[in-house]
Write a protein that holds these residues in place. Structure first.
Motif, PDB file in Angstrom:
ATOM      1  N   UNK A   1       3.739  12.468  -0.979  1.00  0.00           N
ATOM      2  CA  UNK A   1       4.787  11.692  -1.644  1.00  0.00           C
ATOM      3  C   UNK A   1       5.186  10.479  -0.805  1.00  0.00           C
ATOM      4  N   UNK A   2       5.276  10.656   0.507  1.00  0.00           N
ATOM      5  CA  UNK A   2       5.626   9.534   1.385  1.00  0.00           C
ATOM      6  C   UNK A   2       4.534   8.464   1.358  1.00  0.00           C
ATOM      7  N   UNK A   3       3.279   8.887   1.384  1.00  0.00           N
ATOM      8  CA  UNK A   3       2.174   7.927   1.323  1.00  0.00           C
ATOM      9  C   UNK A   3       2.176   7.168  -0.007  1.00  0.00           C
ATOM     10  N   UNK A   4       2.426   7.893  -1.085  1.00  0.00           N
ATOM     11  CA  UNK A   4       2.445   7.240  -2.397  1.00  0.00           C
ATOM     12  C   UNK A   4       3.535   6.190  -2.476  1.00  0.00           C
ATOM     13  N   UNK A   5       4.695   6.476  -1.854  1.00  0.00           N
ATOM     14  CA  UNK A   5       5.777   5.492  -1.902  1.00  0.00           C
ATOM     15  C   UNK A   5       5.462   4.288  -1.018  1.00  0.00           C
ATOM     16  N   UNK A   6       4.756   4.509   0.084  1.00  0.00           N
ATOM     17  CA  UNK A   6       4.289   3.375   0.878  1.00  0.00           C
ATOM     18  C   UNK A   6       3.356   2.494   0.054  1.00  0.00           C
ATOM     19  N   UNK A   7       2.508   3.115  -0.738  1.00  0.00           N
ATOM     20  CA  UNK A   7       1.609   2.332  -1.577  1.00  0.00           C
ATOM     21  C   UNK A   7       2.383   1.533  -2.620  1.00  0.00           C
ATOM     22  N   UNK A   8       3.407   2.133  -3.207  1.00  0.00           N
ATOM     23  CA  UNK A   8       4.229   1.388  -4.179  1.00  0.00           C
ATOM     24  C   UNK A   8       4.901   0.191  -3.511  1.00  0.00           C
ATOM     25  N   UNK A   9       5.407   0.411  -2.306  1.00  0.00           N
ATOM     26  CA  UNK A   9       6.098  -0.672  -1.597  1.00  0.00           C
ATOM     27  C   UNK A   9       5.153  -1.809  -1.255  1.00  0.00           C
ATOM     28  N   UNK A  10       3.860  -1.514  -1.101  1.00  0.00           N
ATOM     29  CA  UNK A  10       2.889  -2.533  -0.721  1.00  0.00           C
ATOM     30  C   UNK A  10       2.461  -3.403  -1.895  1.00  0.00           C
TER      31      UNK A  10
ATOM     32  N   UNK B   1      -1.615   6.733   8.469  1.00  0.00           N
ATOM     33  CA  UNK B   1      -1.738   6.049   7.184  1.00  0.00           C
ATOM     34  C   UNK B   1      -1.541   4.540   7.342  1.00  0.00           C
ATOM     35  N   UNK B   2      -0.529   4.145   8.103  1.00  0.00           N
ATOM     36  CA  UNK B   2      -0.246   2.722   8.279  1.00  0.00           C
ATOM     37  C   UNK B   2      -1.389   2.006   9.000  1.00  0.00           C
ATOM     38  N   UNK B   3      -2.092   2.727   9.877  1.00  0.00           N
ATOM     39  CA  UNK B   3      -3.189   2.118  10.617  1.00  0.00           C
ATOM     40  C   UNK B   3      -4.495   2.098   9.836  1.00  0.00           C
ATOM     41  N   UNK B   4      -4.761   3.130   9.052  1.00  0.00           N
ATOM     42  CA  UNK B   4      -6.057   3.252   8.395  1.00  0.00           C
ATOM     43  C   UNK B   4      -6.072   2.800   6.945  1.00  0.00           C
ATOM     44  N   UNK B   5      -4.992   3.041   6.202  1.00  0.00           N
ATOM     45  CA  UNK B   5      -5.074   2.897   4.754  1.00  0.00           C
ATOM     46  C   UNK B   5      -4.051   1.943   4.147  1.00  0.00           C
ATOM     47  N   UNK B   6      -2.906   1.792   4.773  1.00  0.00           N
ATOM     48  CA  UNK B   6      -1.871   0.958   4.170  1.00  0.00           C
ATOM     49  C   UNK B   6      -2.356  -0.485   4.048  1.00  0.00           C
ATOM     50  N   UNK B   7      -2.097  -1.103   2.885  1.00  0.00           N
ATOM     51  CA  UNK B   7      -2.487  -2.485   2.672  1.00  0.00           C
ATOM     52  C   UNK B   7      -3.977  -2.695   2.487  1.00  0.00           C
ATOM     53  N   UNK B   8      -4.726  -1.621   2.377  1.00  0.00           N
ATOM     54  CA  UNK B   8      -6.174  -1.698   2.194  1.00  0.00           C
ATOM     55  C   UNK B   8      -6.492  -1.454   0.720  1.00  0.00           C
ATOM     56  N   UNK B   9      -7.037  -2.435  -0.002  1.00  0.00           N
ATOM     57  CA  UNK B   9      -7.286  -2.248  -1.436  1.00  0.00           C
ATOM     58  C   UNK B   9      -8.113  -1.000  -1.718  1.00  0.00           C
ATOM     59  N   UNK B  10      -7.626  -0.207  -2.670  1.00  0.00           N
ATOM     60  CA  UNK B  10      -8.339   0.996  -3.081  1.00  0.00           C
ATOM     61  C   UNK B  10      -8.166   2.193  -2.178  1.00  0.00           C
TER      62      UNK B  10
END
Length: 493
Positions: free
Chosen positions: A381-390, A440-449
């Protein structure tokens, strides 16, 4: 006892059943480099050394735990450093543009046996870092020739990924951003039950350090709970029904004195403060609103109370009030009849993506953790909300034109708890939560897909990320990673 959010919940970063890589497979992996900065970088030199156990703290400028928290075995977690002369040396030319992820053809270090030394160039100057470093903490690159920049690196062993952030001066990181940005466009670190760093019940204490140290290290959102009595204007700090200290009550006013002193010393900064009524006092929300207005408002010198999301330039040096309480009806007449304070009085409960009643925020605040295995759900859930914020994009309009309405805040609580289970108290869950979000912030956040549901990437903000137990033993990596994502806004400047 009412249910309350108490602590960060997250999953172990490496699960023995599915994610632990063997030493042989890890040794064959190619190094990935993410440039999460506003400056182009070029990798110029790779040197490979045999490793030996590190003596003392290793190389300079260690800021917090990093490499070790991504490992599940003590063998992988051993601290190592380079020994002797390089046994392999390759001059290369690998450019990495701002916010580019580059998979190289360079084999990463064999865990426990090797150290790879990387030399980068930016604006004609060279910077160097060892991978992994001699400590399980993020590292500031060595500046080899007096260059003007500073870079912090985080090496994530599980992804063979070196993420590079601009090294923010955490006490004044907002000074790098333009006045025109609404606060909701920023990536803002926060703390849950912010002043609960004192000797207290382990289910009550949520923080490792006090509010001044949090502010000095970049935290810009405070979650405050106060006890209200009908016959006193003193506001004691509480967590649910409990005082935050077993050695005597702590008060809102004294905490404000600390915050005011920090803002006086750092006038480029602002602090968003969520204020909520809890405790056993019989005072009402309306009583709380009048105490804040009459005793602390100071004619707007210290507080921003207009009921709209402000731009950064409007609130530097001030506290922005986010009220999680109802107002006295007299305050409904403030600001031309629009009310007083950012209105969070209708707050979604135990939610994955709830809307605050006034529309100012979308909230991830799932806090019901029945057993430690539920932490996996909290993490997702936390990761999903980071994705929404991005996903949102904040345009900067031409001078003299009106800006569009700001996006709402994305508020993402990493906290969760179960009062009756010791393995779900704040410190225990934070030990799993914070490393997982760093990953997550280092590997996946802000990375398309790469987000949980594959949303488009806009400005790649994190929103407000509300944490527990940051700063423990000097560990500020999570805060650094959140602040680091503001560099995407600097590219637009």
């Amino acid at each position: 006892m009412p249910r309350r959010r108490r602590c960060c919940g997250c999953l172990p970063l490496l699960r023995a059943s599915s994610e632990v890589w063997s030493l042989s497979s890890q040794a064959m992996a190619d190094l990935t480099i993410r440039n999460i900065t506003a400056t182009p970088l070029e990798l110029k030199l790779m040197e490979r050394f045999e490793a030996q156990p590190a003596v003392g703290g290793g190389r300079k400028n260690i800021t917090s735990r990093v490499t070790g928290i991504f490992n599940s075995t003590s063998a992988l977690a051993a601290k190592i450093e380079a020994q002797g002369d390089a046994r392999d040396r390759r001059e290369v030319s690998i450019p990495i543009a701002p916010f580019e992820t580059r998979v190289t053809d360079l084999r990463t270090a064999d865990p426990g046996r090797e150290v790879v030394r990387l030399t980068f160039e930016a604006d004609g100057h060279r910077y160097q870092v060892d991978v992994p470093s001699a400590s399980h903490r993020s590292t500031v690159m060595d500046n080899l020739d007096g260059g003007p920049n500073e870079y912090t690196v985080v090496y994530v062993l599980t992804g063979s990924c070196l993420s590079i952030f601009s090294s923010a001066h955490l006490a004044s990181w907002m000074r790098e951003l333009r006045d025109e940005y609404p606060l909701s466009a920023l990536s803002i670190p926060g703390t849950h039950n912010s002043p609960t760093c004192h000797v207290a019940l382990p289910s009550v204490r949520c923080q490792a350090v006090g509010v001044r140290e949090q502010l000095e290290n970049g935290v810009r959102f405070f979650d405050i709970r106060v006890n209200v009595n009908p016959d006193s204007s003193e506001l004691a700090l509480v967590h649910a029904a409990f005082p935050i200290s077993l050695t005597g009550s702590k008060y809102f006013k004294n905490m404000l004195d600390v915050i005011y002193a920090f803002l006086d010393a750092n006038p480029s900064e602002t602090l968003i403060m969520s204020v909520k009524r809890e405790g056993t006092g019989r005072g009402t929300d309306q009583r709380l609103s009048m105490i804040l207005k009459e005793k602390f408002y100071e004619d707007g010198k210290r507080w921003y109370t207009e009921p709209r999301i402000p731009n950064l330039g409007e609130v530097r040096g001030k506290i922005v009030l986010l009220r999680r309480h109802l107002n006295d009806e007299s305050l409904d007449k403030e600001w031309g009849g629009r009310g007083w304070g950012l209105d969070g009085s209708v707050w979604p409960d135990n939610c994955a993506d709830g809307r605050v009643g006034s529309g100012i925020a979308r909230v991830q605040d799932f806090y019901e953790i029945d057993q430690s295995t539920n932490i996996q759900k909290k993490i997702e859930l936390a990761r999903s909300h980071l994705e929404r914020a991005a996903e949102p994009v904040c345009p900067l309009p031409p001078a003299g034109t009106e800006a569009p309405p700001p996006q709402p805040f994305f508020i993402n609580f990493l906290s969760a708890s179960n009062f009756f289970r010791a393995n779900c108290w704040p410190e225990k869950i934070a030990a799993k939560a914070n490393p997982a979000i760093i990953e997550y912030l280092c590997l996946r956040h802000g990375e398309p897909g790469k987000g949980p549901v594959g949303l488009d990437v806009g400005d790649a903000g994190t929103g407000i990320v509300v944490t527990d137990w940051v700063g423990q033993e000097g560990d500020w990596d999570l805060i650094r990673c959140i602040v680091g994502w503001n560099a995407k806004l600097q590219v637009k400047q």
